[in-house]
Enzyme design. Structure first.
Site, PDB file in Angstrom:
ATOM      1  N   GLY A  73       0.579  -1.223  -0.060  1.00  0.00           N
ATOM      2  CA  GLY A  73      -0.024  -0.052   0.131  1.00  0.00           C
ATOM      3  C   GLY A  73       1.076   1.248   0.224  1.00  0.00           C
ATOM      4  O   GLY A  73       0.777   2.176  -0.570  1.00  0.00           O
ATOM      5  N   THR A  74       1.898   1.177   0.676  1.00  0.00           N
ATOM      6  CA  THR A  74       2.831   2.333   0.635  1.00  0.00           C
ATOM      7  C   THR A  74       3.429   2.497  -0.852  1.00  0.00           C
ATOM      8  O   THR A  74       3.371   3.632  -0.953  1.00  0.00           O
ATOM      9  CB  THR A  74       4.187   1.916   1.628  1.00  0.00           C
ATOM     10  OG1 THR A  74       3.659   1.613   2.914  1.00  0.00           O
ATOM     11  CG2 THR A  74       5.033   3.168   1.722  1.00  0.00           C
ATOM     12  N   ASN A 153      -6.855   4.884   9.758  1.00  0.00           N
ATOM     13  CA  ASN A 153      -6.321   3.609  10.494  1.00  0.00           C
ATOM     14  C   ASN A 153      -6.569   3.434  11.784  1.00  0.00           C
ATOM     15  O   ASN A 153      -6.695   2.508  12.563  1.00  0.00           O
ATOM     16  CB  ASN A 153      -5.132   3.340   9.795  1.00  0.00           C
ATOM     17  CG  ASN A 153      -3.883   4.322   9.864  1.00  0.00           C
ATOM     18  OD1 ASN A 153      -4.322   5.329   9.216  1.00  0.00           O
ATOM     19  ND2 ASN A 153      -2.981   4.154  10.753  1.00  0.00           N
ATOM     20  N   GLN A 181      -7.575   1.030   4.453  1.00  0.00           N
ATOM     21  CA  GLN A 181      -8.225   0.485   5.468  1.00  0.00           C
ATOM     22  C   GLN A 181      -9.774   0.466   5.232  1.00  0.00           C
ATOM     23  O   GLN A 181     -10.395  -0.250   5.568  1.00  0.00           O
ATOM     24  CB  GLN A 181      -8.264   1.586   6.697  1.00  0.00           C
ATOM     25  CG  GLN A 181      -6.979   1.672   7.422  1.00  0.00           C
ATOM     26  CD  GLN A 181      -6.705   0.188   8.156  1.00  0.00           C
ATOM     27  OE1 GLN A 181      -7.606  -0.609   8.329  1.00  0.00           O
ATOM     28  NE2 GLN A 181      -5.673   0.079   8.430  1.00  0.00           N
ATOM     29  N   SER A 201      -4.046  -2.686  -0.067  1.00  0.00           N
ATOM     30  CA  SER A 201      -3.072  -3.550   0.405  1.00  0.00           C
ATOM     31  C   SER A 201      -3.744  -4.859   0.767  1.00  0.00           C
ATOM     32  O   SER A 201      -4.637  -4.854   1.388  1.00  0.00           O
ATOM     33  CB  SER A 201      -2.463  -2.667   1.792  1.00  0.00           C
ATOM     34  OG  SER A 201      -1.444  -3.650   1.962  1.00  0.00           O
ATOM     35  N   GLY A 202      -2.902  -5.865   0.204  1.00  0.00           N
ATOM     36  CA  GLY A 202      -3.556  -7.129   0.429  1.00  0.00           C
ATOM     37  C   GLY A 202      -3.503  -7.700   1.843  1.00  0.00           C
ATOM     38  O   GLY A 202      -4.712  -8.220   2.432  1.00  0.00           O
ATOM     39  N   HIS A 203      -2.597  -7.499   2.402  1.00  0.00           N
ATOM     40  CA  HIS A 203      -2.639  -7.828   4.070  1.00  0.00           C
ATOM     41  C   HIS A 203      -3.422  -7.371   5.046  1.00  0.00           C
ATOM     42  O   HIS A 203      -3.667  -7.715   6.068  1.00  0.00           O
ATOM     43  CB  HIS A 203      -1.205  -7.762   4.627  1.00  0.00           C
ATOM     44  CG  HIS A 203      -0.662  -6.538   5.079  1.00  0.00           C
ATOM     45  ND1 HIS A 203      -0.612  -6.219   6.222  1.00  0.00           N
ATOM     46  CD2 HIS A 203      -0.062  -5.385   4.417  1.00  0.00           C
ATOM     47  CE1 HIS A 203      -0.136  -5.004   6.329  1.00  0.00           C
ATOM     48  NE2 HIS A 203       0.174  -4.686   5.286  1.00  0.00           N
ATOM     49  N   THR A 239       9.103  -8.258 -12.534  1.00  0.00           N
ATOM     50  CA  THR A 239       8.266  -9.495 -12.603  1.00  0.00           C
ATOM     51  C   THR A 239       7.132  -9.683 -11.803  1.00  0.00           C
ATOM     52  O   THR A 239       7.200  -9.357 -10.566  1.00  0.00           O
ATOM     53  CB  THR A 239       9.342 -10.760 -12.530  1.00  0.00           C
ATOM     54  OG1 THR A 239      10.216 -10.808 -13.488  1.00  0.00           O
ATOM     55  CG2 THR A 239       8.176 -12.322 -12.814  1.00  0.00           C
ATOM     56  N   CYS A 327       6.056   5.209  19.639  1.00  0.00           N
ATOM     57  CA  CYS A 327       7.227   5.044  20.617  1.00  0.00           C
ATOM     58  C   CYS A 327       8.433   5.777  19.555  1.00  0.00           C
ATOM     59  O   CYS A 327       9.043   4.982  18.705  1.00  0.00           O
ATOM     60  CB  CYS A 327       7.604   3.798  21.087  1.00  0.00           C
ATOM     61  SG  CYS A 327       8.828   3.793  22.176  1.00  0.00           S
TER      62      CYS A 327
HETATM   63  C1  LIG Z   1      -1.371  -0.137   6.320  1.00  0.00           C
HETATM   64  C2  LIG Z   1      -1.413   1.007   5.822  1.00  0.00           C
HETATM   65  C3  LIG Z   1      -0.841   1.302   4.796  1.00  0.00           C
HETATM   66  C4  LIG Z   1       0.359   0.877   4.407  1.00  0.00           C
HETATM   67  O1  LIG Z   1       0.024  -0.435   3.651  1.00  0.00           O
HETATM   68  P1  LIG Z   1       1.418  -1.452   3.573  1.00  0.00           P
HETATM   69  O2  LIG Z   1       0.835  -2.476   2.493  1.00  0.00           O
HETATM   70  O3  LIG Z   1       1.841  -2.018   4.805  1.00  0.00           O
HETATM   71  O4  LIG Z   1       2.514  -0.695   2.943  1.00  0.00           O
HETATM   72  C5  LIG Z   1      -1.091   2.719   4.046  1.00  0.00           C
HETATM   73  N1  LIG Z   1      -2.178   3.304   4.467  1.00  0.00           N
HETATM   74  C6  LIG Z   1      -3.054   2.949   5.517  1.00  0.00           C
HETATM   75  C7  LIG Z   1      -4.115   4.143   5.917  1.00  0.00           C
HETATM   76  C8  LIG Z   1      -2.776   1.791   6.347  1.00  0.00           C
HETATM   77  O5  LIG Z   1      -3.507   1.549   7.157  1.00  0.00           O
END
Ligand SMILES: *Cc1c(COP(=O)(O)O)cnc(C)c1O
Length: 401
Positions: A73-74, A153, A181, A201-203, A239, A327
């Site tokens: 996502g970044t 988030n 999110q 983002s997938g995760h 790739t 932190c």
């Molecule tokens: C987790 C998150 C990201 C980053 O996604 P990654 O795949 O972990 O790099 C970006 N924006 C928001 C709002 C997120 O919660």
């Protein structure tokens, strides 16, 4: 050992077994390079095509080739902003919010420091709602792109991105939204909006880690951030991560399947935890906008104690949550989101986020309701600022710089 309770799904989610099963053949039997001119490649190419359609369906993308896969996502966020600065000739300003994810904020800071962009950070009110008037005023003939997250988030606050996209267009600017999110949690139908670019983002939706995507509306120019081969039609070289792309496709399918449950059963779990905690624990309040909020997120501030301490004690009870303070370099500072909302210093420190997913159950809520009131009471006993229920805090002056 206490039963593990995972309530940190805004940080990451468990990859669904069905997603993993769908991915595995693409590490071994179907290992071809999608770009190759033989059967090994063609098989993988076909599977990627299907995965793209599955993802398109989740976000309501109208046309093929509007999805560019990235490694996170970044990366999608970075690509959107950097591209806009190049394609929007004569425009070097970015309009964003004060509560974006670091994937947007840190890049903006860098662009500002290196003199490549002027950045407008639009404030939010005490409930985390964007100051739309200030947003409107910040847009102008120099704005290359406005980038406002779909949902925050930390608090789950949802922003009116459809409207914000229209306002950006009135100023001739592009509009991007970090929807990492929001995707999979609330219905999204891009074809009925004016949004130009969207990151996911997938995760964060029970898919694999290391895969993200940038939606780029047909007709919107994209300048690649990663150059090399012709993958992704020249928009993102390297790739294809075929197993992850295919896993994300299945995760998208499943997110659609569970969307209704997210709005009902998952939301009901979140609401029961919220109500139960507010009833049992005094001097606590919900942060963010309860009326426009993701169904899975609860951010609750417990006054006069440290979020980090709460998390340590919860962890001892098998419960995983997250805190609003980050932190940084050894000092415990409330997060930029809590500061932007002007949450009082004495409360921002104790802000704790519980984020649900379809895998959570009533037993998870019960476990938190059982142990957290005791933890808060114990920590308050140790807090030099706690004077007892309903009493003002002891001298505790620090104000935000
Ligand atoms: C987790 C998150 C990201 C980053 O996604 P990654 O795949 O972990 O790099 C970006 N924006 C928001 C709002 C997120 O919660």
């Amino acid at each position: 050992m206490a039963r593990p309770v995972y309530l940190d799904n805004n940080a990451t989610t468990r990859c669904d077994e069905r997603v993993v099963s769908a991915m595995i053949p693409f590490f071994t039997e179907q290992f071809g390079n999608a770009s190759s001119m033989h059967a090994f490649g063609a098989q993988v190419g076909g599977a990627i095509k299907k995965a793209r359609q599955q993802l398109q369906a989740l976000i309501g993308a109208e046309f093929d080739h509007e999805i560019v896969y990235t490694a996170s996502g970044t990366e999608a966020d970075n690509t959107a902003l950097l591209s806009a600065l190049e394609t929007q000739v004569g425009r070097n300003e970015i309009v964003t919010s004060a509560v974006e994810h670091p994937a947007v904020l840190a890049l903006c800071e860098h662009l500002e420091k290196t003199g490549r962009a002027k950045v407008h950070r639009i404030p939010v009110d005490a409930k985390g709602r964007l100051d739309v008037d200030a947003y409107r005023k910040a847009l102008g003939p120099k704005t290359a792109i406005a980038s406002i997250m779909w949902a925050n988030n930390e608090t789950g606050t949802i922003f009116p991105v459809e409207k914000l996209a229209e306002l950006a267009h009135e100023a001739g600017a592009l509009f991007h939204t970090d929807a990492v999110q929001a995707v999979g949690k609330i219905p999204i139908d891009l074809k009925s909006t004016e949004i130009d670019m969207l990151s996911l983002s997938g995760h964060k939706l029970h898919g694999p880690k290391g895969i993200g995507a940038l939606y780029v509306r047909r007709g919107v120019k994209l300048r690649p951030m990663v150059r090399g081969g012709h993958q992704e039609r020249g928009r993102r070289a390297g790739t294809e991560n075929a197993p992850a792309i295919i896993g994300l496709g299945v995760a998208a399918d499943m997110a659609l399947e569970y969307m209704a449950e997210e709005q009902t059963r998952v939301k009901a779990l979140r609401d029961r935890l919220e109500k139960g905690l507010l009833q049992r624990i005094g001097s606590s309040f919900v942060t963010g906008d309860p009326e426009h909020r993701l169904p899975n997120t609860l951010n609750i501030a417990f006054e006069y104690i440290e979020g980090e301490a709460i998390l340590l004690f919860l962890n001892k009870e098998g419960i995983a949550a997250s805190s609003g303070s980050a932190c940084t370099s050894g000092s415990l500072e409330p997060s930029h989101v809590m500061r932007a909302m002007n949450v009082p210093y004495t409360a921002a420190h104790g802000a704790t986020r519980f984020s649900f997913s379809r895998e959570n159950t009533d037993a998870d809520v019960d476990q938190v309701l059982d142990v957290l009131p005791g933890i808060i009471a114990r920590l308050r006993q140790l807090s030099p600022f706690w004077q007892g229920e309903g009493k003002a805090a002891a001298e505790f002056a620090p104000v935000y710089a």
